[in-house]
Design a protein around this motif. Sequence first.
Motif, mmCIF file in Angstrom:
data_model
loop_
_atom_site.group_PDB
_atom_site.id
_atom_site.type_symbol
_atom_site.label_atom_id
_atom_site.label_comp_id
_atom_site.label_asym_id
_atom_site.label_seq_id
_atom_site.Cartn_x
_atom_site.Cartn_y
_atom_site.Cartn_z
ATOM 1 N N GLY A 147 0.449 -1.405 -0.243
ATOM 2 C CA GLY A 147 0.293 -0.074 -0.436
ATOM 3 C C GLY A 147 0.915 1.228 -0.098
ATOM 4 O O GLY A 147 2.338 0.815 0.237
ATOM 5 N N GLY B 260 -3.654 0.054 2.765
ATOM 6 C CA GLY B 260 -2.743 -0.517 2.001
ATOM 7 C C GLY B 260 -3.327 -2.013 2.737
ATOM 8 O O GLY B 260 -3.214 -3.631 2.492
ATOM 9 N N THR C 227 -10.459 -2.222 -3.417
ATOM 10 C CA THR C 227 -9.092 -1.355 -2.915
ATOM 11 C C THR C 227 -9.757 -0.176 -3.726
ATOM 12 O O THR C 227 -9.021 1.313 -3.264
ATOM 13 C CB THR C 227 -8.188 -2.155 -3.502
#
Length: 532
Positions: free
Chosen positions: A41, A328, A382
Amino acid sequence: MSRRLVITGRFSAALRRRAPTFALIGAAAALAFQLGGCAVGPDYHRPDTAVPAAYKEAPEGFKVAQPADMADRGTWWLIYDDAQLNGLMDQLNANNQTVAQYAAAYRQARALVGEARAAYFPVVSASFSGTRSRTPTRVSNASGSFPSGNITNNVNLGLDATWEPDLWGKVSRTVSAEEAGQQGAAADLANARLSAQATLAQTYFTLRALDAQQKLLDDTVAAYQKSLTLTQNQYAQGVAGRADVIQAQTQLQSAQAAAIDNGVARAQDEHAIAVLVGQPASSFSIAASPLTATPPTVPLTMPSALLERRPDIASAERKAAAANEQIGVAISAFFPTLTLSASGGFESSVFSQLLQMPSRFWTLGPSLAATIFDAGLRSAQTQAARAAYDQQVAAYRQTVLAAFQDVEDNLASQRILAQEVVVQQQAVESAQHALSIVTNEYKAGTTDYQNVLSAQTTAFTAQQKLASIAGERMVSSVGLVKALGGGWDAAQMDRESGGVAAPAPASAASASGAAASTTAADTQRALNVQPQ
């Protein structure tokens, strides 16, 4: 001697049987320690935002604060040198319920940090169970068969342990996100406290301005009463007409009505102050005292320092930091997870033999799991995390822009009102002089009463406007102090929340701890705050 050899032989055989398992556990642990700290990340950096070089509306006489001026001035209201305001602030700090809500939210955020940190450590659980069961059977003898049953007992005492190493920085990212959330909650608490304090001070000065207007109205009523008496005397002597008396009565009654109406606004402000200090409005009162204060000089900080002096800006920046860490966390779901587990204990059908060596059992083994297909779930998560971060960055930049607008608005207000009060004071003096001349002319019979009414109205309006401007200046002064962050500084987030670092129980875990420490250091640099 032979007995010792037998025991040794069994122990060696046991080691040989366990050797593959221990080797597997050791290899998995070594891999976990080597991969620990490989946090996936993006690393966080405070979002860029436009910061002006100077304040456009800074009036003459204001100065940019020197470093010594940046000392903590948490009790900023002391600059007004008002003992009653100081006492009200003490009550607010102790009893304001909005501040109490944010204080509870801060404690909750602090607990969430501890909850996230717990994932660094293994989970160990113990269990104890005991069962007694009967299974039916049939027993046959010479007289035939008949039902019977076997009764069995089972006692189990076990201990289980599982640990998921932080291979991809998911735990450290989560801890960092919660730490940022905790610091943001500390800033939210400071912002709620500052807002309540500023609202109290502004309401207090508005109330004092209303007291000044009430005194002006009372004086005006007394002056109009004398004017009515004068007109009645003039009428009795045949100099003035009945219409003059009626007009004087109308003006007096209008002033009396305005004086009564002013009490409504004052009562509402008094009730608002009661709520702010956490008291019932029914049992709270403030004695009347006309406003006499003038705005003190408030040293300005550099525009760039506003990013550290405003708790709402710090809160928005910490929310952006927390959202960055969640990216992340979402990316770590693409990688496999390693779980190390162990269990052991004692199991026996006879309670007295439970803790004997033949009753023991144990299992050891690592588990590696990865998601192969999820129909785009992790990719969507994400993308959602990145969008949430962009949203928080935009909110942070908007908060910064609004903060500079707030400062400029109050600076402009202070500058313009300071000029206006000088002109208005001159207007009051001119109106009073004109009223004196017209009144003397009326007494001499050289002018009619309509001119007196007009001069009285002009003088009263000018005085009322002057009292209103005085109140506006004090309210604007408090607004400027609030816009500059009061006496708050971003370093107070760390002093209040404390630092929370990843534990490092063994040298092999230093990589994971280093990742969390690096995140904390980045946070410190982003805030431009020295560790406590």
